[in-house]
Write a protein that holds these residues in place. Structure first.
Motif, short mmCIF file in Angstrom:
data_model
loop_
_atom_site.label_atom_id
_atom_site.label_comp_id
_atom_site.label_asym_id
_atom_site.label_seq_id
_atom_site.Cartn_x
_atom_site.Cartn_y
_atom_site.Cartn_z
N LYS A 52 -16.49 12.10 -50.69
CA LYS A 52 -15.53 11.64 -51.70
C LYS A 52 -14.17 11.37 -51.06
N LEU A 53 -13.72 12.27 -50.21
CA LEU A 53 -12.43 12.11 -49.54
C LEU A 53 -12.43 10.90 -48.62
N LEU A 54 -13.51 10.72 -47.87
CA LEU A 54 -13.59 9.57 -46.96
C LEU A 54 -13.63 8.26 -47.72
N ASP A 55 -14.34 8.23 -48.84
CA ASP A 55 -14.39 7.01 -49.66
C ASP A 55 -13.01 6.66 -50.20
N LYS B 89 -9.62 3.15 -48.80
CA LYS B 89 -8.70 2.24 -49.46
C LYS B 89 -7.33 2.22 -48.79
N HIS B 90 -7.03 3.27 -48.02
CA HIS B 90 -5.70 3.42 -47.43
C HIS B 90 -5.71 3.25 -45.91
N GLU B 91 -6.79 2.72 -45.36
CA GLU B 91 -6.91 2.59 -43.91
C GLU B 91 -5.76 1.84 -43.27
N ILE C 208 -15.62 9.32 -39.82
CA ILE C 208 -16.66 8.40 -40.28
C ILE C 208 -17.91 8.53 -39.42
N LYS C 209 -17.74 8.61 -38.11
CA LYS C 209 -18.89 8.76 -37.21
C LYS C 209 -19.63 10.06 -37.47
N ARG C 210 -18.87 11.12 -37.67
CA ARG C 210 -19.51 12.42 -37.94
C ARG C 210 -20.22 12.41 -39.28
N GLN C 211 -19.66 11.70 -40.25
CA GLN C 211 -20.30 11.60 -41.56
C GLN C 211 -21.61 10.84 -41.45
N LYS C 212 -21.63 9.77 -40.66
CA LYS C 212 -22.86 8.98 -40.50
C LYS C 212 -23.96 9.79 -39.82
N PHE D 132 -12.15 19.59 -41.58
CA PHE D 132 -12.09 19.44 -43.03
C PHE D 132 -10.66 19.64 -43.54
N LYS D 133 -9.94 20.57 -42.94
CA LYS D 133 -8.54 20.78 -43.30
C LYS D 133 -7.72 19.54 -42.99
N ARG D 134 -7.96 18.93 -41.84
CA ARG D 134 -7.22 17.72 -41.45
C ARG D 134 -7.57 16.55 -42.38
N LEU D 135 -8.82 16.46 -42.78
CA LEU D 135 -9.23 15.42 -43.72
C LEU D 135 -8.52 15.59 -45.06
N LYS D 136 -8.41 16.82 -45.52
CA LYS D 136 -7.70 17.09 -46.78
C LYS D 136 -6.22 16.76 -46.65
N GLU D 137 -5.64 17.02 -45.48
CA GLU D 137 -4.23 16.70 -45.26
C GLU D 137 -4.01 15.19 -45.35
#
Length: 71
Positions: A8-11, A15-17, A32-36, A46-51
């Motif tokens: 959800k966070l990556l999606d 939009k803000h890339e 993205i690579k790790r998600q794939k 995960f903390k950095r992604l939330k930031e």
């Protein structure tokens, strides 16, 4: 449960890339690579992604829409 949240966070961040700095873009591409690869993010990632999410995500202001539906 964390997999759904990180997706959800990556999606939403997709939009803000174009607003990312070069360092943030590198991190985002790594996410993205790790998600794939269907990996769970470790706590630091995960903390950095939330930031990143809190930095760039702004919820829509719905108060402006209330005036359209008043009688």
């Amino acid at each position: 449960m964390q997999i759904r949240e990180q997706q959800k966070l990556l999606d939403e961040l997709k939009k803000h890339e174009r607003q990312f700095t070069s360092k943030e873009m590198e991190e985002y591409k790594m996410f993205i690579k790790r998600q794939k690869d269907d990996e769970d993010f470790d706590s630091l990632s995960f903390k950095r992604l939330k930031e990143l999410y809190t930095k760039y995500y702004r919820p829509a202001d719905r108060s402006k829409l209330d005036n359209l539906f008043k009688k």
